[in-house]
Scaffold this motif. Structure first.
Motif, PDB file in Angstrom:
ATOM      1  N   SER A 294      -0.296  -2.822   2.422  1.00  0.00           N
ATOM      2  CA  SER A 294      -0.271  -3.129   3.852  1.00  0.00           C
ATOM      3  C   SER A 294       1.007  -3.888   4.173  1.00  0.00           C
ATOM      4  N   ARG A 295       1.366  -3.876   5.441  1.00  0.00           N
ATOM      5  CA  ARG A 295       2.569  -4.585   5.852  1.00  0.00           C
ATOM      6  C   ARG A 295       2.343  -6.100   5.837  1.00  0.00           C
ATOM      7  N   ASP A 296       1.190  -6.547   6.302  1.00  0.00           N
ATOM      8  CA  ASP A 296       0.848  -7.973   6.295  1.00  0.00           C
ATOM      9  C   ASP A 296      -0.576  -8.112   5.780  1.00  0.00           C
ATOM     10  N   GLY A 297      -0.932  -9.348   5.418  1.00  0.00           N
ATOM     11  CA  GLY A 297      -2.288  -9.524   4.931  1.00  0.00           C
ATOM     12  C   GLY A 297      -2.644 -10.972   4.649  1.00  0.00           C
ATOM     13  N   TYR A 298      -3.947 -11.180   4.388  1.00  0.00           N
ATOM     14  CA  TYR A 298      -4.488 -12.499   4.084  1.00  0.00           C
ATOM     15  C   TYR A 298      -5.364 -12.388   2.839  1.00  0.00           C
ATOM     16  N   TYR A 299      -5.277 -13.402   1.991  1.00  0.00           N
ATOM     17  CA  TYR A 299      -6.120 -13.425   0.805  1.00  0.00           C
ATOM     18  C   TYR A 299      -6.990 -14.676   0.829  1.00  0.00           C
ATOM     19  N   TYR A 300      -8.328 -14.476   0.819  1.00  0.00           N
ATOM     20  CA  TYR A 300      -9.295 -15.564   0.815  1.00  0.00           C
ATOM     21  C   TYR A 300      -9.782 -15.729  -0.628  1.00  0.00           C
ATOM     22  N   ALA A 301      -9.222 -16.733  -1.303  1.00  0.00           N
ATOM     23  CA  ALA A 301      -9.465 -16.866  -2.737  1.00  0.00           C
ATOM     24  C   ALA A 301     -10.902 -17.259  -3.050  1.00  0.00           C
ATOM     25  N   ASP A 302     -11.557 -18.026  -2.160  1.00  0.00           N
ATOM     26  CA  ASP A 302     -12.910 -18.502  -2.457  1.00  0.00           C
ATOM     27  C   ASP A 302     -13.899 -17.356  -2.620  1.00  0.00           C
ATOM     28  N   ASN A 303     -13.803 -16.344  -1.771  1.00  0.00           N
ATOM     29  CA  ASN A 303     -14.721 -15.196  -1.908  1.00  0.00           C
ATOM     30  C   ASN A 303     -14.013 -13.929  -2.360  1.00  0.00           C
ATOM     31  N   ARG A 304     -12.737 -14.066  -2.824  1.00  0.00           N
ATOM     32  CA  ARG A 304     -11.961 -12.942  -3.372  1.00  0.00           C
ATOM     33  C   ARG A 304     -11.938 -11.768  -2.390  1.00  0.00           C
ATOM     34  N   GLU A 305     -11.528 -12.076  -1.174  1.00  0.00           N
ATOM     35  CA  GLU A 305     -11.466 -11.075  -0.108  1.00  0.00           C
ATOM     36  C   GLU A 305     -10.014 -10.896   0.329  1.00  0.00           C
ATOM     37  N   LEU A 306      -9.548  -9.648   0.336  1.00  0.00           N
ATOM     38  CA  LEU A 306      -8.200  -9.341   0.791  1.00  0.00           C
ATOM     39  C   LEU A 306      -8.290  -8.566   2.098  1.00  0.00           C
ATOM     40  N   ILE A 307      -7.596  -9.051   3.129  1.00  0.00           N
ATOM     41  CA  ILE A 307      -7.558  -8.366   4.418  1.00  0.00           C
ATOM     42  C   ILE A 307      -6.142  -7.874   4.657  1.00  0.00           C
ATOM     43  N   GLY A 308      -5.977  -6.557   4.698  1.00  0.00           N
ATOM     44  CA  GLY A 308      -4.686  -5.960   4.982  1.00  0.00           C
ATOM     45  C   GLY A 308      -4.616  -5.530   6.438  1.00  0.00           C
ATOM     46  N   VAL A 309      -3.502  -5.826   7.087  1.00  0.00           N
ATOM     47  CA  VAL A 309      -3.322  -5.444   8.490  1.00  0.00           C
ATOM     48  C   VAL A 309      -1.979  -4.739   8.642  1.00  0.00           C
ATOM     49  N   HIS A 310      -1.971  -3.762   9.548  1.00  0.00           N
ATOM     50  CA  HIS A 310      -0.777  -2.972   9.875  1.00  0.00           C
ATOM     51  C   HIS A 310      -0.411  -2.018   8.718  1.00  0.00           C
ATOM     52  N   ASP A 311      -0.532  -0.732   9.007  1.00  0.00           N
ATOM     53  CA  ASP A 311      -0.147   0.330   8.062  1.00  0.00           C
ATOM     54  C   ASP A 311      -0.835   0.160   6.711  1.00  0.00           C
ATOM     55  N   VAL A 312      -2.160   0.091   6.740  1.00  0.00           N
ATOM     56  CA  VAL A 312      -2.929  -0.125   5.514  1.00  0.00           C
ATOM     57  C   VAL A 312      -3.241   1.213   4.852  1.00  0.00           C
ATOM     58  N   GLU A 313      -3.067   1.263   3.530  1.00  0.00           N
ATOM     59  CA  GLU A 313      -3.452   2.431   2.740  1.00  0.00           C
ATOM     60  C   GLU A 313      -4.186   1.963   1.497  1.00  0.00           C
ATOM     61  N   MET A 314      -5.320   2.633   1.222  1.00  0.00           N
ATOM     62  CA  MET A 314      -6.060   2.374  -0.015  1.00  0.00           C
ATOM     63  C   MET A 314      -6.164   3.667  -0.800  1.00  0.00           C
ATOM     64  N   LYS A 315      -5.999   3.559  -2.128  1.00  0.00           N
ATOM     65  CA  LYS A 315      -6.077   4.741  -2.981  1.00  0.00           C
ATOM     66  C   LYS A 315      -6.822   4.405  -4.262  1.00  0.00           C
ATOM     67  N   ASN A 316      -7.637   5.344  -4.706  1.00  0.00           N
ATOM     68  CA  ASN A 316      -8.211   5.343  -6.042  1.00  0.00           C
ATOM     69  C   ASN A 316      -8.648   6.775  -6.336  1.00  0.00           C
TER      70      ASN A 316
ATOM     71  N   GLN B  52      -8.932   8.280  -0.514  1.00  0.00           N
ATOM     72  CA  GLN B  52      -7.725   7.691   0.073  1.00  0.00           C
ATOM     73  C   GLN B  52      -8.053   7.307   1.502  1.00  0.00           C
ATOM     74  N   LEU B  53      -7.691   6.085   1.889  1.00  0.00           N
ATOM     75  CA  LEU B  53      -8.030   5.558   3.204  1.00  0.00           C
ATOM     76  C   LEU B  53      -6.764   5.091   3.912  1.00  0.00           C
ATOM     77  N   LYS B  54      -6.671   5.412   5.204  1.00  0.00           N
ATOM     78  CA  LYS B  54      -5.580   4.924   6.041  1.00  0.00           C
ATOM     79  C   LYS B  54      -6.172   4.251   7.266  1.00  0.00           C
ATOM     80  N   SER B  55      -5.633   3.063   7.589  1.00  0.00           N
ATOM     81  CA  SER B  55      -6.174   2.303   8.709  1.00  0.00           C
ATOM     82  C   SER B  55      -5.136   1.277   9.155  1.00  0.00           C
ATOM     83  N   ASP B  56      -5.505   0.490  10.149  1.00  0.00           N
ATOM     84  CA  ASP B  56      -4.633  -0.588  10.606  1.00  0.00           C
ATOM     85  C   ASP B  56      -5.223  -1.953  10.283  1.00  0.00           C
ATOM     86  N   SER B  57      -6.446  -1.968   9.770  1.00  0.00           N
ATOM     87  CA  SER B  57      -7.084  -3.227   9.399  1.00  0.00           C
ATOM     88  C   SER B  57      -8.203  -2.944   8.408  1.00  0.00           C
TER      89      SER B  57
END
Length: 360
Positions: free
Chosen positions: A154-176, A180-185
């Motif tokens: 993702s172009r920008d993002g936030y990582y919440y270490a306490d609950n191990r949560e990653l939030i990607g914003v703007h031009d997000v792509e996930m692959k495994n 394959q997922l494309k989104s903005d958030s």
């Protein structure tokens, strides 16, 4: 005059009480503790600072910052240089330089490539800041998270270490390997491996299916898609529209709720309703809440025969007509042979023949 003095004293007391409450609600930031092999004062512009060299360590809010050297400007602000490592619980941040502001509990980390490691997950980025009090990291300018077979960019993002949560914003792509997922958030939990999205998102899975919705989630461990707003699925043989879709990919079971439309090219049928339960492997469906089914068949290039059905509830199942016909003919032939054999060799027939021969 006496009344005026009493009023002034009362006002000052109240003001002091309010100030005391405010100070109690917002305690002053803690001093950043530190240690180093060598310490010496240095003059920087019109002020003085402390130069720290060799095994430099800072302690604040339970976080530990280590580096080769540092400049300590005051008891809450310092710059760290070379082999910088920030550790808080299971999170480790690696960089070449860091600026730490104890007033805001924030470390800004700089490096050609900043690396953040949390157990089995690694995040690479260019600009990263981390709050040691609330354990939240923020990256800009692009970031890539790797965990097992999962990859999130993702172009920008936030990582919440306490609950191990990653939030990607703007031009997000996930692959495994599964999708394959494309989104903005996208919000992705590293422990549950559940990806949630909150804007129009597009998914292509390993079965060449296309899925999209305005809001939803995918639970990879449970193999469950949950779409809750303007949902759509396209497979090789059918199209599905609904407000809400719960879909298990491997078995192709689906629950469709509200404003449901299904177009099945293989079965040459379309269905409408507000609640449809579909079992993919068994090729069965239960339709309720004002269902309508239209089954069509092209007799030639110019004509199409259509059958319309409507009821309170419908149970639809699919079978192979050719296979059913063969099974039916096989059963009929076997029944005919058994019947012929039974007529020819019944004990009664043998008795009548014997009696007739004796009378002759």
């Amino acid at each position: 005059m006496k009344r005026f003095l009493n009023l002034l004293c009362w006002t000052l007391c109240c003001g002091t009480g309010v100030a005391g409450v405010a100070l109690a609600a917002e305690p002053a930031p803690k001093v950043v503790d530190f240690s180093a092999d060598v310490m010496r004062p240095v003059k920087i512009a019109d002020s003085s600072a402390l130069s720290l060299v060799g095994h430099v360590v800072f302690y604040h809010n339970g976080a530990v910052i280590t580096c080769d050297s540092a400049i300590r400007f005051n008891d809450r602000m310092m710059d760290c240089y070379n082999n910088v490592i920030i550790n808080k619980d299971s999170t480790f941040i690696y960089g070449d330089r860091a600026e730490y502001n104890g007033n805001f509990n924030t470390a800004r980390v700089f490096s050609p490539l900043v690396k953040i490691v949390d157990k089995d997950a690694t995040l690479y980025t260019y600009n990263f800041s981390f709050n040691t009090l609330d354990n939240i990291g923020h990256y800009t300018g692009g970031g890539t998270m790797l965990q097992k077979e999962n990859r999130l960019e993702s172009r920008d993002g936030y990582y919440y270490a306490d609950n191990r949560e990653l939030i990607g914003v703007h031009d997000v792509e996930m692959k495994n390997p599964d999708y394959q997922l494309k989104s903005d958030s996208v919000s992705y939990n590293l422990d549950s491996e559940i990806a949630r999205f909150y804007t129009r998102s597009y998914i292509w899975n390993k079965d060449d299916e296309f899925l999209t919705a305005l809001k939803g989630s995918y639970d990879r461990k449970a193999d469950l898609y949950t779409f809750t707003d303007q949902s759509y699925i396209l497979t090789k043989t059918r199209e599905v529209w609904a407000d809400t879709i719960l879909y298990k990919q491997n078995v192709q079971d689906a629950l469709l709720v509200n404003n449901v439309q299904v177009a099945d090219d293989e079965q040459q049928a379309v269905a409408f309703g507000d609640l449809i339960q579909y079992w993919g492997k068994e090729r069965k469906a239960l339709l309720t809440r004002d269902p309508v089914v239209a089954s069509f068949q092209e007799s030639d290039s110019s004509k199409r025969d259509t059958l319309y059905m409507r009821a309170d509830s419908m149970f639809v199942f699919t079978y192979n007509r050719d296979s059913l016909l063969r099974d039916s003919l096989r059963r009929d032939s076997l029944a005919a042979l058994e019947s012929a054999a039974s007529d020819e060799f019944t004990p009664a027939d043998r008795g009548e023949t014997t009696a007739g021969t004796a009378s002759q």
